[in-house]
Design a protein around this motif. Structure first.
Motif, PDB file in Angstrom:
ATOM      1  N   LEU A  41     -45.894  77.180 -36.967  1.00  0.00           N
ATOM      2  CA  LEU A  41     -45.661  77.807 -35.757  1.00  0.00           C
ATOM      3  C   LEU A  41     -44.801  77.153 -34.905  1.00  0.00           C
ATOM      4  N   VAL A  42     -43.881  77.551 -34.000  1.00  0.00           N
ATOM      5  CA  VAL A  42     -43.324  76.847 -32.846  1.00  0.00           C
ATOM      6  C   VAL A  42     -43.790  77.228 -31.599  1.00  0.00           C
ATOM      7  N   TRP A  43     -44.002  76.041 -30.758  1.00  0.00           N
ATOM      8  CA  TRP A  43     -44.543  76.181 -29.332  1.00  0.00           C
ATOM      9  C   TRP A  43     -43.425  75.746 -28.332  1.00  0.00           C
ATOM     10  N   ASP A  44     -42.835  76.547 -28.074  1.00  0.00           N
ATOM     11  CA  ASP A  44     -41.447  76.257 -27.035  1.00  0.00           C
ATOM     12  C   ASP A  44     -41.888  76.691 -25.636  1.00  0.00           C
ATOM     13  N   LEU A  45     -42.044  75.899 -24.665  1.00  0.00           N
ATOM     14  CA  LEU A  45     -42.502  76.253 -23.141  1.00  0.00           C
ATOM     15  C   LEU A  45     -41.432  77.047 -22.638  1.00  0.00           C
ATOM     16  N   ASP A  46     -40.259  76.957 -23.087  1.00  0.00           N
ATOM     17  CA  ASP A  46     -39.178  77.699 -22.312  1.00  0.00           C
ATOM     18  C   ASP A  46     -38.708  78.827 -23.166  1.00  0.00           C
ATOM     19  N   SER A  47     -39.185  79.327 -24.050  1.00  0.00           N
ATOM     20  CA  SER A  47     -38.927  80.294 -24.927  1.00  0.00           C
ATOM     21  C   SER A  47     -39.145  81.920 -24.322  1.00  0.00           C
ATOM     22  N   SER A  48     -38.361  82.735 -24.703  1.00  0.00           N
ATOM     23  CA  SER A  48     -38.883  84.099 -24.098  1.00  0.00           C
ATOM     24  C   SER A  48     -39.044  84.887 -25.354  1.00  0.00           C
ATOM     25  N   LEU A  49     -39.244  84.109 -26.502  1.00  0.00           N
ATOM     26  CA  LEU A  49     -39.798  84.796 -27.732  1.00  0.00           C
ATOM     27  C   LEU A  49     -41.170  84.743 -27.780  1.00  0.00           C
TER      28      LEU A  49
END
Length: 141
Positions: A41-49
């Motif tokens: 899993l990818v945790w990206d605090l700036d992603s809109s996904l």
């Protein structure tokens, strides 16, 4: 020092419909469970996904490896094991200010990150390591 910029899509900081923005650096967390066959899993605090996203869907939508980049842009990734990153990374956000000390972009709502040893800014060390390796690789090819 070389300035590397990488385009990433589906970023909340973007002002474009496709969500693309050029980052000088961007930190994400890739979580892989040791005993699991499930996709990391990818945790990206700036992603809109979706949060989190599967690694495969994140790479496809955000990094877009099949997208032909202009020569000015290069994709370089630095992988840092989470415990080391959490202990040693520090950013007081000085890179987000202009020469007069004014914000270039709105800073994140959380406090600046201080390393375990008390360092308040070492982002340049992370970037310089990437730049040195990248330049050596480019010169060899």
């Amino acid at each position: 020092m070389h300035d590397f910029l990488v385009p990433l899509w589906h970023q909340n900081a973007s002002h474009r419909a496709d969500g693309v923005i050029l980052w000088d650096y961007h930190v994400i967390c890739v979580q892989r469970k040791k005993e699991s066959l499930s996709s990391p899993l990818v945790w990206d605090l700036d992603s809109s996904l979706p949060f989190p996203s599967s690694l495969s869907s994140y790479v496809s939508a955000t990094i877009r490896p099949s997208f032909q980049l202009f020569a000015d842009f290069q994709r370089f990734f630095r992988v840092v094991h989470a415990p080391i990153f959490l202990r040693s990374f520090a950013s007081d956000r000085r890179h987000m200010k202009d020469s007069l000390g004014k914000w270039i972009a709105k800073p994140p709502p959380y406090e600046p990150i201080v390393a375990e040893d008390g360092a308040v800014h070492n982002l340049n060390e992370y970037n310089e390591i990437i730049a040195a390796r990248a330049v050596n690789e480019l010169n060899r090819s």
